[in-house]
Design a protein around this motif. Structure first.
Motif, PDB file in Angstrom:
ATOM      1  N   GLU A 284      -1.683 -20.571 -18.334  1.00  0.00           N
ATOM      2  CA  GLU A 284      -2.903 -21.094 -17.596  1.00  0.00           C
ATOM      3  C   GLU A 284      -2.535 -21.380 -16.118  1.00  0.00           C
ATOM      4  O   GLU A 284      -1.385 -22.030 -15.834  1.00  0.00           O
TER       5      GLU A 284
ATOM      6  N   HIS B 145      -6.536 -23.336 -14.005  1.00  0.00           N
ATOM      7  CA  HIS B 145      -7.585 -23.494 -15.035  1.00  0.00           C
ATOM      8  C   HIS B 145      -8.224 -21.852 -15.314  1.00  0.00           C
ATOM      9  O   HIS B 145      -9.212 -21.839 -15.710  1.00  0.00           O
TER      10      HIS B 145
ATOM     11  N   ASN C   7      -1.112 -18.528 -27.811  1.00  0.00           N
ATOM     12  CA  ASN C   7      -1.214 -19.642 -26.644  1.00  0.00           C
ATOM     13  C   ASN C   7       0.066 -20.735 -26.732  1.00  0.00           C
ATOM     14  O   ASN C   7       0.083 -21.364 -27.905  1.00  0.00           O
TER      15      ASN C   7
ATOM     16  N   PRO D 192      -1.427 -25.516 -25.967  1.00  0.00           N
ATOM     17  CA  PRO D 192      -2.796 -26.068 -26.555  1.00  0.00           C
ATOM     18  C   PRO D 192      -3.498 -26.748 -25.383  1.00  0.00           C
ATOM     19  O   PRO D 192      -4.931 -26.587 -25.393  1.00  0.00           O
ATOM     20  N   ARG D 193      -2.939 -26.970 -24.435  1.00  0.00           N
ATOM     21  CA  ARG D 193      -3.415 -27.862 -23.369  1.00  0.00           C
ATOM     22  C   ARG D 193      -4.193 -26.561 -22.236  1.00  0.00           C
ATOM     23  O   ARG D 193      -4.979 -26.991 -21.461  1.00  0.00           O
ATOM     24  N   SER D 194      -3.852 -25.405 -22.434  1.00  0.00           N
ATOM     25  CA  SER D 194      -4.212 -24.295 -21.723  1.00  0.00           C
ATOM     26  C   SER D 194      -5.656 -23.859 -22.080  1.00  0.00           C
ATOM     27  O   SER D 194      -5.725 -22.803 -22.492  1.00  0.00           O
ATOM     28  N   VAL D 195      -6.433 -24.928 -22.188  1.00  0.00           N
ATOM     29  CA  VAL D 195      -7.993 -24.663 -22.678  1.00  0.00           C
ATOM     30  C   VAL D 195      -8.857 -23.691 -21.894  1.00  0.00           C
ATOM     31  O   VAL D 195      -9.797 -23.107 -22.320  1.00  0.00           O
ATOM     32  N   HIS D 196      -8.719 -23.890 -20.450  1.00  0.00           N
ATOM     33  CA  HIS D 196      -9.409 -23.261 -19.614  1.00  0.00           C
ATOM     34  C   HIS D 196      -9.267 -21.824 -19.749  1.00  0.00           C
ATOM     35  O   HIS D 196     -10.246 -20.887 -19.591  1.00  0.00           O
TER      36      HIS D 196
ATOM     37  N   ASN E 266      -7.613 -19.924 -21.954  1.00  0.00           N
ATOM     38  CA  ASN E 266      -7.865 -19.449 -23.485  1.00  0.00           C
ATOM     39  C   ASN E 266      -9.401 -19.374 -23.508  1.00  0.00           C
ATOM     40  O   ASN E 266      -9.737 -18.073 -23.836  1.00  0.00           O
ATOM     41  N   ALA E 267     -10.241 -20.152 -22.921  1.00  0.00           N
ATOM     42  CA  ALA E 267     -11.706 -19.887 -22.997  1.00  0.00           C
ATOM     43  C   ALA E 267     -12.023 -18.806 -22.354  1.00  0.00           C
ATOM     44  O   ALA E 267     -12.934 -17.872 -22.520  1.00  0.00           O
TER      45      ALA E 267
ATOM     46  N   ASP F 249      -2.514 -21.368 -31.475  1.00  0.00           N
ATOM     47  CA  ASP F 249      -2.107 -22.463 -30.487  1.00  0.00           C
ATOM     48  C   ASP F 249      -0.706 -23.058 -30.874  1.00  0.00           C
ATOM     49  O   ASP F 249      -0.716 -23.682 -31.902  1.00  0.00           O
TER      50      ASP F 249
END
Length: 173
Positions: free
Chosen positions: A76, A79, A107, A110-114, A116-117, A137
């Protein structure tokens, strides 16, 4: 089953590239993973170039055509999805060979949520067939693990299991 892997990072010591190489090494029998090495030579997306497709883009299209599924791993940045990965995906927007192509996302953080979404939104918008049960993840960020350490770690079983689910998703088509 042939899986084409895209790494969204061009770093020489990329954790995501190491994850994809480890996945190739622990893949179940009958599954081969090829890490596509040409994202860095794709020209910036320009629809005007589609009339005379650049050779690097044609090479990527052929690789996708000959694969049963795609596997994407990307960090990421700010973001979002990395520029190199977004550029590659832009070249696939009007490519029929990508429509309904099964895709899994690995991934490494797992903190790379933005990102990933955002990646999921892009893929669904482009009519890829995202195989959610094959997405994975892993908490690799900050561990210093390289490819061999991933192969030797308990993560190898999770990677292998995700690839089995990808295979099942491809076959359920």
């Amino acid at each position: 089953m042939k899986v084409l892997a895209f790494c969204g990072s061009l770093r020489r010591i990329s954790m995501n590239a190491a994850l994809l190489r480890a996945a190739a090494r622990v893949a179940p029998a009958g599954v081969t993973i090829e890490l596509f090495d040409g994202l860095d030579v794709l020209p910036l997306f320009n629809p005007d170039l589609e009339a005379h497709m650049p050779a690097a883009v044609t090479r990527m299209h052929r690789a996708i055509d000959t694969s049963d599924a795609l596997l994407i791993a990307s960090p990421e940045y700010a973001h979002g999805v990395t520029g190199v990965l977004k550029n590659a995906l832009d070249w696939l927007v009007s490519f029929e060979g990508f429509v309904h192509k099964p895709v899994a996302i690995f991934n490494a953080s797992p903190r790379s949520v933005h990102a990933n979404a955002a990646l999921r939104e892009i893929l669904v918008t482009m009519s890829a067939r995202l195989i959610d049960e094959a997405c994975l993840d892993l908490p690799l960020r900050g561990t210093g693990m390289g490819e061999q350490q991933m192969v030797d770690s308990p993560h190898a079983a999770a990677i292998r299991d995700a690839l089995r689910r990808l295979t099942q998703g491809v076959r359920s088509t």
